[in-house]
Design a protein around this motif. Structure first.
Motif, PDB file in Angstrom:
ATOM      1  N   TYR A 190      -1.860  -1.784   4.426  1.00 45.08           N
ATOM      2  CA  TYR A 190      -0.412  -1.887   4.320  1.00 45.08           C
ATOM      3  C   TYR A 190       0.240  -0.534   4.582  1.00 45.08           C
ATOM      4  O   TYR A 190      -0.347   0.515   4.325  1.00 45.08           O
ATOM      5  N   TYR A 243       3.814   1.108   3.114  1.00 46.04           N
ATOM      6  CA  TYR A 243       4.973   1.004   2.248  1.00 46.04           C
ATOM      7  C   TYR A 243       5.835   2.239   2.452  1.00 46.04           C
ATOM      8  O   TYR A 243       5.317   3.334   2.673  1.00 46.04           O
ATOM      9  N   GLN A 273       8.690   4.569   0.470  1.00 47.16           N
ATOM     10  CA  GLN A 273       9.312   4.849  -0.824  1.00 47.16           C
ATOM     11  C   GLN A 273      10.485   5.782  -0.617  1.00 47.16           C
ATOM     12  O   GLN A 273      10.319   6.917  -0.163  1.00 47.16           O
ATOM     13  N   LEU A 307       9.622   1.274  -3.792  1.00 48.67           N
ATOM     14  CA  LEU A 307       8.544   1.003  -2.832  1.00 48.67           C
ATOM     15  C   LEU A 307       8.807  -0.313  -2.118  1.00 48.67           C
ATOM     16  O   LEU A 307       8.929  -1.351  -2.751  1.00 48.67           O
ATOM     17  N   ILE A 348       7.587  -2.884   1.180  1.00 51.15           N
ATOM     18  CA  ILE A 348       6.584  -3.181   2.197  1.00 51.15           C
ATOM     19  C   ILE A 348       7.195  -3.062   3.584  1.00 51.15           C
ATOM     20  O   ILE A 348       8.349  -3.429   3.817  1.00 51.15           O
ATOM     21  N   PHE A 376       3.551   5.405   2.141  1.00 55.89           N
ATOM     22  CA  PHE A 376       2.255   5.177   1.509  1.00 55.89           C
ATOM     23  C   PHE A 376       1.479   4.127   2.297  1.00 55.89           C
ATOM     24  O   PHE A 376       1.984   3.056   2.619  1.00 55.89           O
ATOM     25  N   PHE A 433      -3.800   2.858  -3.243  1.00 56.95           N
ATOM     26  CA  PHE A 433      -2.842   3.606  -2.437  1.00 56.95           C
ATOM     27  C   PHE A 433      -3.441   4.917  -1.946  1.00 56.95           C
ATOM     28  O   PHE A 433      -4.242   5.549  -2.635  1.00 56.95           O
ATOM     29  N   ALA A 455       0.342   9.148  -5.480  1.00 64.14           N
ATOM     30  CA  ALA A 455       0.174   7.717  -5.273  1.00 64.14           C
ATOM     31  C   ALA A 455       0.241   6.951  -6.597  1.00 64.14           C
ATOM     32  O   ALA A 455      -0.215   7.432  -7.629  1.00 64.14           O
ATOM     33  N   PRO A 456       0.782   5.746  -6.573  1.00 57.22           N
ATOM     34  CA  PRO A 456       0.716   4.885  -7.762  1.00 57.22           C
ATOM     35  C   PRO A 456      -0.741   4.609  -8.118  1.00 57.22           C
ATOM     36  O   PRO A 456      -1.562   4.372  -7.233  1.00 57.22           O
ATOM     37  N   GLN A 495       1.096  -9.434   0.038  1.00 57.82           N
ATOM     38  CA  GLN A 495       1.860  -8.252  -0.318  1.00 57.82           C
ATOM     39  C   GLN A 495       2.240  -8.262  -1.777  1.00 57.82           C
ATOM     40  O   GLN A 495       2.266  -9.289  -2.439  1.00 57.82           O
ATOM     41  N   PHE A 507       7.542  -4.829  -5.325  1.00 58.19           N
ATOM     42  CA  PHE A 507       7.707  -3.865  -6.407  1.00 58.19           C
ATOM     43  C   PHE A 507       9.112  -3.893  -6.980  1.00 58.19           C
ATOM     44  O   PHE A 507      10.084  -4.134  -6.264  1.00 58.19           O
TER      45      PHE A 507
END
Lengths: 113, 111
Positions: free
Chosen positions: A33, A35, A37, A43, A45, A90, A104, B42-43, B98, B101
């Protein structure tokens, strides 16, 4: 051993330039993926590839073009960069629908000046 | 469209306090709800919840899901300055590749 690695970590570039961000995962995952931010930490997609096939393509400008040469790599190319593209991007990966394995990368901070 | 709403957006507490972070969601064919902690980069994954009423616990952190009322909470007891971060809630629907968030809750723990 970094599981999901992105390069570069930081990218400062002028408006109008074209740039690429690379992502590689060594987890054996089949889904990757991108993403974005924004400055408010939201965040969102952008794209998702499963086994090298594009499965999610959210409403992003067509200046953004993802490319997945194989299951372990998902690169993001951005043409004609604009100020609003400044964000942290990300990369992430997961094994199919088992999203608990959603890992991530450390992010690429893109600044367009 | 799937939606995830977190509250509060930001929170400042003193070390030792207990905090509760909220996450409400709307999703078609709910499959899972996840909590992440994001510090500078990063998360990082905290919990995944799929069943209602079952608490997941890891040290001072715990989380529970209410599928009927469509929300989840994340509790942190005896907070420490190292808990300062943005906490992200995300969910996924069945057949979805997906995560959607929320905007996150920024937690600041002061000594």
């Amino acid at each position: 051993d970094t599981a999901v690695s992105q390069t570069p970590k930081y990218l400062v570039t002028q408006m109008g330039n074209d740039k690429s961000i690379k992502c590689e995962q060594n987890l054996g995952h089949d889904t990757m993926y991108w993403y974005k931010q924004d400055s408010k930490k939201f965040l969102k997609i952008m794209f998702s590839y499963n086994n090298k096939e594009l499965i999610i393509n959210e409403t992003v400008p067509n200046r953004f073009s993802p490319k997945s040469p194989d299951k372990a790599h998902l690169n993001l190319h951005i043409n004609s960069l604009e100020l609003g593209d400044s964000a942290v991007y990300f990369c992430a990966s997961s094994q199919g629908l088992y999203l608990s394995g959603y890992t991530f990368g450390s992010g690429t901070r893109l600044t367009v000046v | 469209e799937d939606k995830v709403v977190q509250s509060p957006l930001s929170l400042v507490v003193h070390e030792g306090d207990t905090v509760t972070l909220n996450c409400s969601y709307e999703v078609t064919n709910f499959r899972s709800l996840l909590w992440y902690k994001q510090e500078k980069k990063a998360p990082t994954f905290l919990f995944m919840l799929t069943s209602s009423g079952i608490e997941k616990k890891s040290g001072r952190l715990s989380s529970i899901l209410d599928k009927k009322e469509l929300f989840s909470i994340l509790n942190i007891t005896a907070t420490q300055t190292g808990d300062s971060a943005v906490y992200l809630c995300a969910n996924s629907g069945a057949g979805s590749y997906q995560l959607t968030f929320g905007k996150g809750t920024k937690l600041s723990v002061i000594p």
